[in-house]
Design a protein around this motif. Sequence first.
Motif, mmCIF file in Angstrom:
data_model
loop_
_atom_site.group_PDB
_atom_site.id
_atom_site.type_symbol
_atom_site.label_atom_id
_atom_site.label_comp_id
_atom_site.label_asym_id
_atom_site.label_seq_id
_atom_site.Cartn_x
_atom_site.Cartn_y
_atom_site.Cartn_z
ATOM 1 N N TRP A 20 0.879 -0.676 0.141
ATOM 2 C CA TRP A 20 0.002 0.271 0.303
ATOM 3 C C TRP A 20 0.833 1.325 0.292
ATOM 4 O O TRP A 20 0.219 2.105 -0.726
ATOM 5 N N PHE A 21 2.108 1.157 1.096
ATOM 6 C CA PHE A 21 2.535 2.735 1.042
ATOM 7 C C PHE A 21 3.438 3.299 -0.374
ATOM 8 O O PHE A 21 3.636 4.018 -0.695
ATOM 9 N N SER A 65 -3.832 6.089 4.468
ATOM 10 C CA SER A 65 -3.423 6.729 6.159
ATOM 11 C C SER A 65 -4.103 7.091 6.714
ATOM 12 O O SER A 65 -4.248 7.246 7.929
ATOM 13 N N VAL A 66 -4.996 7.507 6.354
ATOM 14 C CA VAL A 66 -6.707 7.992 7.368
ATOM 15 C C VAL A 66 -6.986 6.922 7.692
ATOM 16 O O VAL A 66 -7.820 7.010 9.041
ATOM 17 N N GLU A 97 -2.636 6.204 -3.303
ATOM 18 C CA GLU A 97 -3.544 5.283 -2.266
ATOM 19 C C GLU A 97 -2.417 5.697 -1.006
ATOM 20 O O GLU A 97 -3.432 5.775 0.757
ATOM 21 N N ARG A 98 -1.502 7.238 -0.829
ATOM 22 C CA ARG A 98 -0.795 6.897 0.591
ATOM 23 C C ARG A 98 -2.181 7.800 1.397
ATOM 24 O O ARG A 98 -2.011 7.731 2.981
ATOM 25 N N HIS A 133 -9.695 -3.738 -1.672
ATOM 26 C CA HIS A 133 -8.633 -4.347 -0.915
ATOM 27 C C HIS A 133 -7.835 -3.872 0.326
ATOM 28 O O HIS A 133 -7.649 -4.455 0.960
ATOM 29 N N ILE A 134 -7.549 -2.986 -0.555
ATOM 30 C CA ILE A 134 -6.380 -2.112 0.238
ATOM 31 C C ILE A 134 -7.182 -1.321 2.254
ATOM 32 O O ILE A 134 -6.579 -1.303 3.185
ATOM 33 N N TYR A 135 -8.087 -0.826 1.488
ATOM 34 C CA TYR A 135 -8.844 0.130 2.555
ATOM 35 C C TYR A 135 -9.587 -0.913 3.310
ATOM 36 O O TYR A 135 -9.340 -0.414 4.509
ATOM 37 N N ALA A 136 -10.015 -2.173 2.601
ATOM 38 C CA ALA A 136 -9.950 -2.537 4.433
ATOM 39 C C ALA A 136 -9.052 -3.706 4.428
ATOM 40 O O ALA A 136 -9.366 -4.074 6.199
ATOM 41 N N GLY A 137 -8.530 -3.814 3.825
ATOM 42 C CA GLY A 137 -6.990 -4.162 5.075
ATOM 43 C C GLY A 137 -6.514 -3.089 5.765
ATOM 44 O O GLY A 137 -6.143 -3.875 7.140
ATOM 45 N N LEU A 138 -6.507 -2.143 5.715
ATOM 46 C CA LEU A 138 -5.876 -0.743 6.216
ATOM 47 C C LEU A 138 -7.144 -0.778 7.596
ATOM 48 O O LEU A 138 -6.226 -0.455 9.327
#
Lengths: 192, 195
Positions: free
Chosen positions: A160-161, A171-172, A166-167, B9-14
């Motif tokens: 992700w980073f 981060s939020v 998408e950072r 996928h990224i949002y749910a994981g974070l």
Amino acid sequence: MYRLMRNAHLILGLVFVLFLMVYGVSSLRVARRGWFPGQPARTESRVKVDPSVATNGRALGLVLMREHGLRGDLFQVQDTEEGFSLNIWHPGTNYEIRYSRQSGEAVIGTRRQDFVGMLMGLHVTYGLWHDDWLHNLWGVFLLLLSAGLFLLGATGIYLWFKTYEERVIGSVLLGVGLVYGLTFLILTRQLG
Amino acid sequence: MTEWIKKLHIYAGLLSFTAFCVWGIAGIHGTILPDPRGRQPPAGAVRYVDFTAPGNLPDQQVADRIVETLKLPFTRTGKKPQRDEQHHLSMTYYTPNGRRRLVLLEEENKVRIEVIQTSIWGFLSNLHAATLLHSQPAWPLKMWSLYNEFSIWSVLFLTLTGVYLWLATRPGLLWARYTLAASSGVLILYYVVVR
């Protein structure tokens, strides 16, 4: 590095995909019990065991495992007026056994869960101290999956980073999850 | 489509990362615990508070009165009281922070409160199982349960979208196919043997 992490994330995901489904679906069963109305099927059988062999509940359990195909962990071994009672459990199946010294007969009530109940049985199996080596093997799977969760998380965060667009929103979301989760963990602990 | 699924996928994981850490800790904690059959429960801290049971109430109402008076976290009225070996009225609550046992000593006009505090690892292990199924007796626990339950959905979503993203972006990877086949084979074989 990015390629390595991406492959690591994929391989970890594929190694654990079905295991995660086992835990995910069984967790849903816990959280939404009404969606899974299935009840265990119960059958009963009787076997003769010589009282000279079945000297106590544990000895009876071992005989039933060795000679009658029962398998699992022995628990709730208790003396009763007639003899003793015990349970033998393995994921998805519970044997409730009552033994009469006088008749030399063991009544075995078998409760067999449906598919989701079986997944639930796997979910609650943990540790490396079981009588049944299959339970210990699941304990090893759980340990690997738990470590895998951290690795999946770590590689996922790296990927992700490195996805620059998408950072900010990422981060939020990560911050919201951390602050929300930790806040209520700490508050629950502080309640005493 | 694939781009949007990747985002989600990224949002749910974070968002669920904290819960996943708690689940991971719970799994490791469960694995390293010793055999419960040989484990002795730790001695609890004991304290006494004054309480006089009204003489004209049945057990359940006396138990409820104790709970209302003490206002201990995670306790609530309606729990069926027991009689212990000395015939004292008692109630046991299993909370995320450990076991609490309330024993009414009627002759002494006191309630004995036994508190067995669980370790931080045991606490996290308890919380990994918290859901909204049971109305949780404390609001922070309710809020955590909400997050935990969201994360259950999240892990299912991540699993399915993860497989989709693999098939949509790199379906030709042979080692990935072999990995999935091997891990699925192990689990299915295990299921069949245990079943």
